[in-house]
Design an enzyme around this catalytic site. Structure first.
Site, PDB file in Angstrom:
ATOM      1  CE  LYS A 199      71.656  47.862  52.829  1.00 15.39           C
ATOM      2  NZ  LYS A 199      72.477  49.051  53.180  1.00 15.39           N
ATOM      3  CG  HIS A 219      50.865  40.248  35.244  1.00 16.12           C
ATOM      4  ND1 HIS A 219      49.604  40.525  34.781  1.00 16.12           N
ATOM      5  CD2 HIS A 219      51.060  38.927  35.000  1.00 16.12           C
ATOM      6  CE1 HIS A 219      49.060  39.429  34.279  1.00 16.12           C
ATOM      7  NE2 HIS A 219      49.924  38.443  34.400  1.00 16.12           N
ATOM      8  CG  HIS A 259      46.062  48.248  37.212  1.00 15.64           C
ATOM      9  ND1 HIS A 259      46.428  46.928  37.137  1.00 15.64           N
ATOM     10  CD2 HIS A 259      47.231  48.961  37.143  1.00 15.64           C
ATOM     11  CE1 HIS A 259      47.743  46.839  37.021  1.00 15.64           C
ATOM     12  NE2 HIS A 259      48.257  48.053  37.029  1.00 15.64           N
ATOM     13  CG  PHE A 307      35.230  36.779  36.986  1.00 19.26           C
ATOM     14  CD1 PHE A 307      35.355  35.414  36.815  1.00 19.26           C
ATOM     15  CD2 PHE A 307      34.758  37.268  38.196  1.00 19.26           C
ATOM     16  CE1 PHE A 307      35.002  34.544  37.828  1.00 19.26           C
ATOM     17  CE2 PHE A 307      34.400  36.403  39.210  1.00 19.26           C
ATOM     18  CZ  PHE A 307      34.518  35.030  39.033  1.00 19.26           C
ATOM     19  CG  HIS A 340      44.370  39.575  32.844  1.00 19.42           C
ATOM     20  ND1 HIS A 340      45.329  39.993  31.947  1.00 19.42           N
ATOM     21  CD2 HIS A 340      44.765  40.022  34.059  1.00 19.42           C
ATOM     22  CE1 HIS A 340      46.269  40.657  32.600  1.00 19.42           C
ATOM     23  NE2 HIS A 340      45.945  40.698  33.875  1.00 19.42           N
ATOM     24  NE  ARG A 354      48.482  37.145  38.046  1.00 19.16           N
ATOM     25  CZ  ARG A 354      48.266  38.441  37.813  1.00 19.16           C
ATOM     26  NH1 ARG A 354      49.074  39.349  38.351  1.00 19.16           N
ATOM     27  NH2 ARG A 354      47.253  38.819  37.046  1.00 19.16           N
ATOM     28  CG  ASP A 399      42.832  41.837  41.019  1.00 20.33           C
ATOM     29  OD1 ASP A 399      43.812  41.983  41.759  1.00 20.33           O
ATOM     30  OD2 ASP A 399      42.732  42.365  39.896  1.00 20.33           O
TER      31      ASP A 399
END
Length: 411
Positions: free
Chosen positions: A89, A207, A242, A279, A281, A291, A334
């Site tokens: 699909k 998240h 972000h 760095f 969060h 992660r 990141d």
């Protein structure tokens, strides 16, 4: 807790009897219920992340991104037959309509790739609108499958004036589809590179109530359409605080030539009060983003390959060590995504668009959830402006006190 608005406070207008308080950036505020993502320790000493009860460690190691997208959107992991049908699909949605290709060709090469995806999403909503037999799930799957096509059709058109065929082998996973379109040379991507991109898509897929997801839910709460919800998410993810942090991290790493130089560069940046992207969060203040170790290992393994960049990885590790020792800050998802993507041959300004492909699954799952139990999301502000003032006729007013920028914009 202190500074947090009491759940269930509904008084309006606000008064002394209202139980309300202010939390800048909504830090610590529980803004809704969700069964999609859980962040916590789950019996371990380290932070962990679960998608509908499944550890991202297991998902990143054993699953395809398509399996995780199915899990997020439909609530359960697919069986073998369901996964096969779902992949067929998604593959059927890779070709772009002629009118969309025409629009993409009008976007200049100087545009940011995130703007390309935002525009592609918005235009697709005008020619394939939600409703009239096209469900929210249909729209979501179309976007997940076609965002790589939108981005890379534009890339090859603006850089080489080539109109690429965006249909690849239907057995190719989304990670491999992306890499094939990026290279467009008929070769098969390296297996490790495919695995790295696939794992990164899984790690970026969801998240909780992050900024872009919350914006998507706010948009959904107004009963807007699916394309508007995703376009809002893209615009939010574009920011360097972000999704754009991986691009900013790579830009910084490229300026550091050796591990020893990393320390002096970081010290200078902090002295100049510059942000060190990748760095810290909001959620993982006291520990490592779960992660990060996963994508770090992919970056390490890539650096050991003939095409890898060992110095880049060593520099990244020294940056990590220095930040932990001097600032007690740890890498988020990141930071090592930057060096991993770079070693996969992905241009830096495509890092965040890859994030979009992944997070569209998470955004959409949250939109579905918001729609099932909807209430308009409408918080209030803490007013800091002037009190009631008398109106002065225009002939009696003095010039407004404006900055040079403001003056140039209105005079």
């Amino acid at each position: 807790g202190p500074g947090i608005e009491s759940a269930g406070s509904t008084c309006f207008p606000p008064s002394s009897s209202c139980i309300m308080s202010y939390s800048k950036g909504l830090a610590g505020v529980v803004a809704g219920e969700s069964a999609i993502c859980q962040i916590g320790s789950h019996g371990t000493e380290h932070s962990s992340l679960l998608y509908r009860g499944y550890s991202i460690v297991d998902l990143a190691e054993h699953a395809l991104f398509e399996e995780v997208a199915f899990l997020l959107l439909y609530g359960e992991l697919p069986s073998a037959s369901q996964l096969s049908a779902y992949r067929v699909k998604l593959a059927s949605y890779r070709e772009l309509p002629a009118s969309l290709r025409t629009v993409i060709e009008q976007i200049p090469g100087s545009a940011h790739p995130m703007d390309v995806l935002r525009t592609g999403c918005s235009f697709l909503g005008t020619i394939e609108p939600e409703g009239s037999g096209r469900t929210q799930e249909d729209v979501t799957n179309r976007l997940i499958a076609s965002f790589a096509s939108v981005l890379l059709y534009w890339f090859h058109w603006t850089t080489k004036a080539v109109r690429i065929n965006t249909v690849t082998d239907p057995t190719d996973c989304i990670a491999k589809h992306f890499l094939k379109l990026l290279r467009n040379d008929g070769t098969e991507p390296d297996d490790l590179v495919v695995k790295t991109v696939n794992a990164s898509l899984i790690l970026y897929a969801e998240h909780d109530f992050n900024a872009s997801t919350f914006v998507s839910r706010v948009t959904a709460s107004t009963l807007s359409d699916m394309y508007s919800c995703i376009t809002a998410g893209i615009g939010t993810l574009r920011g360097f605080l972000h999704g754009g942090a991986n691009e900013a991290a790579m830009t910084m790493l490229e300026q550091i030539r050796s591990p020893d130089e990393a320390e002096s560069t970081l010290a200078t940046m902090l002295k100049q009060k510059k942000l060190i992207y990748g760095f810290g969060h909001r959620i993982y203040k006291n520990g490592v983003d779960p992660r990060s170790p996963l994508i770090k290992e992919f970056s390490r393994t890539l650096s050991q390959q003939p095409y890898g960049k060992p110095n880049l990885f060593v520099v990244s590790e020294r940056v990590e060590q220095w930040m932990a020792a001097n600032k007690k800050l740890y890498p988020n998802a990141d930071f090592y995504s930057a060096s991993a993507y770079h070693q996969c041959g992905i241009p830096t300004d495509f890092f965040t668009p890859l994030f979009v492909i992944a997070r569209t699954a998470g955004w959409s799952a949250h939109v579905f959830e918001q729609r099932r139990n909807n209430k308009l999301i409408r918080p209030m502000s803490q007013y800091t402006g002037p009190e009631l003032q008398p109106f002065v006729s225009v002939s009696s007013r003095q010039d407004a006190k404006l900055s040079p920028t403001q003056l140039r914009s209105c005079l």
